[in-house]
Design an enzyme around this catalytic site. Structure first.
Site, mmCIF file in Angstrom:
data_model
loop_
_atom_site.group_PDB
_atom_site.id
_atom_site.type_symbol
_atom_site.label_atom_id
_atom_site.label_comp_id
_atom_site.label_asym_id
_atom_site.label_seq_id
_atom_site.Cartn_x
_atom_site.Cartn_y
_atom_site.Cartn_z
ATOM 1 N N ASP A 157 0.841 -1.200 0.000
ATOM 2 C CA ASP A 157 0.000 0.000 0.000
ATOM 3 C C ASP A 157 0.876 1.251 0.000
ATOM 4 O O ASP A 157 0.623 2.201 0.738
ATOM 5 C CB ASP A 157 -0.922 -0.017 1.226
ATOM 6 C CG ASP A 157 -2.090 0.960 1.081
ATOM 7 O OD1 ASP A 157 -2.262 1.526 -0.015
ATOM 8 O OD2 ASP A 157 -2.816 1.144 2.066
ATOM 9 N N ARG A 161 0.172 9.101 0.777
ATOM 10 C CA ARG A 161 -0.595 9.237 2.040
ATOM 11 C C ARG A 161 -0.030 8.342 3.142
ATOM 12 O O ARG A 161 -0.314 8.547 4.315
ATOM 13 C CB ARG A 161 -2.080 8.908 1.810
ATOM 14 C CG ARG A 161 -2.317 7.469 1.398
ATOM 15 C CD ARG A 161 -3.763 7.100 1.111
ATOM 16 N NE ARG A 161 -3.777 5.775 0.503
ATOM 17 C CZ ARG A 161 -3.593 5.533 -0.786
ATOM 18 N NH1 ARG A 161 -3.413 6.547 -1.626
ATOM 19 N NH2 ARG A 161 -3.559 4.301 -1.259
ATOM 20 N N ASN A 162 0.752 7.324 2.760
ATOM 21 C CA ASN A 162 1.330 6.408 3.743
ATOM 22 C C ASN A 162 2.818 6.652 3.996
ATOM 23 O O ASN A 162 3.519 5.783 4.517
ATOM 24 C CB ASN A 162 1.099 4.956 3.315
ATOM 25 C CG ASN A 162 -0.363 4.578 3.436
ATOM 26 O OD1 ASN A 162 -1.076 5.168 4.249
ATOM 27 N ND2 ASN A 162 -0.811 3.631 2.630
ATOM 28 N N ASP A 175 2.551 2.611 7.666
ATOM 29 C CA ASP A 175 1.340 1.842 7.323
ATOM 30 C C ASP A 175 1.634 0.542 6.593
ATOM 31 O O ASP A 175 1.346 0.402 5.408
ATOM 32 C CB ASP A 175 0.363 2.706 6.509
ATOM 33 C CG ASP A 175 -0.514 3.515 7.413
ATOM 34 O OD1 ASP A 175 -1.447 2.943 7.998
ATOM 35 O OD2 ASP A 175 -0.235 4.717 7.582
#
Ligand code: ACK
Length: 288
Positions: A157, A161-162, A175
């Protein structure tokens, strides 16, 4: 009675009394991230500011499993400057906590968006970041992912955003293990019943459910595109279904405005249809 098998208590365990919550950093449907102070962490004197990930009550079993998977993953990772550091955990009573190092500049996607400067109209024209800054961010993430992959781990992922940005402007991958507690749900689109980060996924992950370090490299190519566009959403104007159809037909995003050709070439190499033709994270770090 919880049917979930909990991992054993170990040296990562921290007393809950040692943690004082001082604020909330973010919230998702099943969990939240809190800012906290931790006293005498593992015997070291003084107060440490930390981030605490916590599940909400009554969350689905898959979320609880993903939470403990993430914790296990973080426990197995040695220290690296470009990977978010686990500080400890509280799992002896509900709700369980994952305690991480706190970084002050938030996630990379928002960090980049906040540094756009708008002239007249909606198009951003210039930013307070240089190409050199942006390339440094890319190197940090590639180097963090080189380390993660060298430990035999997949991220699954990887997206802006991570990635978290420290006060010294060092990017740190966070994450792990496809945490399905999706804070920004619009970016995880429903293919079947599960929500997936479609726009970051390689063709073999999308269509055959195959994940490897090379599918993380594909996602890194999309992350590079996010960096160069200062946090834009990939495949602008296309629906999730469009993206899947177009990727299947070999479509790739165009070179963004302001993107130097050598950097676009790196993205395109990450988006090779054949996974083995994609560069390694080591090669990406060197090349960037
Ligand atoms: O952009 P942010 O402030 O950075 O909003 C999200 C939010 O929590 C939900 O993920 C922030 N966050 C997550 N982990 C950390 C951390 N270790 N240090 C500081 N902020 C964090 C993230």
């Amino acid at each position: 009675v919880s049917p979930i098998k909990l991992p054993p208590l170990d040296e990562w365990e921290v007393s809950r009394e040692a943690i004082v919550i001082i604020g909330r950093l973010g919230e998702g449907s099943f969990g939240e991230v809190l800012k906290a102070e931790c006293y005498d962490l593992h015997g070291s004197q003084g107060v440490h500011t930390v981030a605490v990930k916590k599940l909400k009550e009554h969350c689905p079993r898959e979320e609880v499993e993903a939470f403990y998977r993430e914790l296990q993953m973080m426990k197995s990772l040695p220290l690296h400057p470009n990977v978010i550091q686990l500080c400890g955990c509280c799992t002896s009573q509900e709700p369980a906590f994952i305690i991480m190092e706190f970084v002050s500049n938030g996630n990379l996607q928002q960090y980049l968006r906040d540094r756009r400067s708008y002239g007249n109209g909606r198009q951003w024209t210039a930013a307070t970041l240089t190409t050199r800054d942006l390339t440094a961010f890319a190197v940090h993430v590639a180097s963090g992912m080189d380390f993660v992959s060298s430990q035999g781990l997949l991220h699954r992922d990887l997206a802006a955003r991570n990635v978290l940005v420290s006060d010294e402007l060092v990017c740190k991958v966070s994450d792990f293990g496809l945490s399905r507690d999706v804070i920004n749900c619009r970016e995880y689109e429903s293919k079947t019943k599960r929500c997936l980060p479609l726009r970051w996924m390689s063709p073999e992950s999308l269509f055959d459910n195959i994940y490897s370090t090379k599918s993380d490299v594909w996602s890194f190519g999309v992350l590079l595109w996010e960096i160069v566009t200062l946090g834009s959403s990939p495949y602008p104007g296309m629906t999730g279904r469009d993206v899947m159809e177009m990727i299947d037909q070999g479509y790739r995003m165009d070179r963004p405005r302001h993107c130097p050709k050598p950097l676009y070439d790196v993205m395109r190499d990450c988006w090779s249809a054949e996974p083995n033709a994609r560069p390694s994270f080591k090669a990406l770090t060197d090349r960037l």
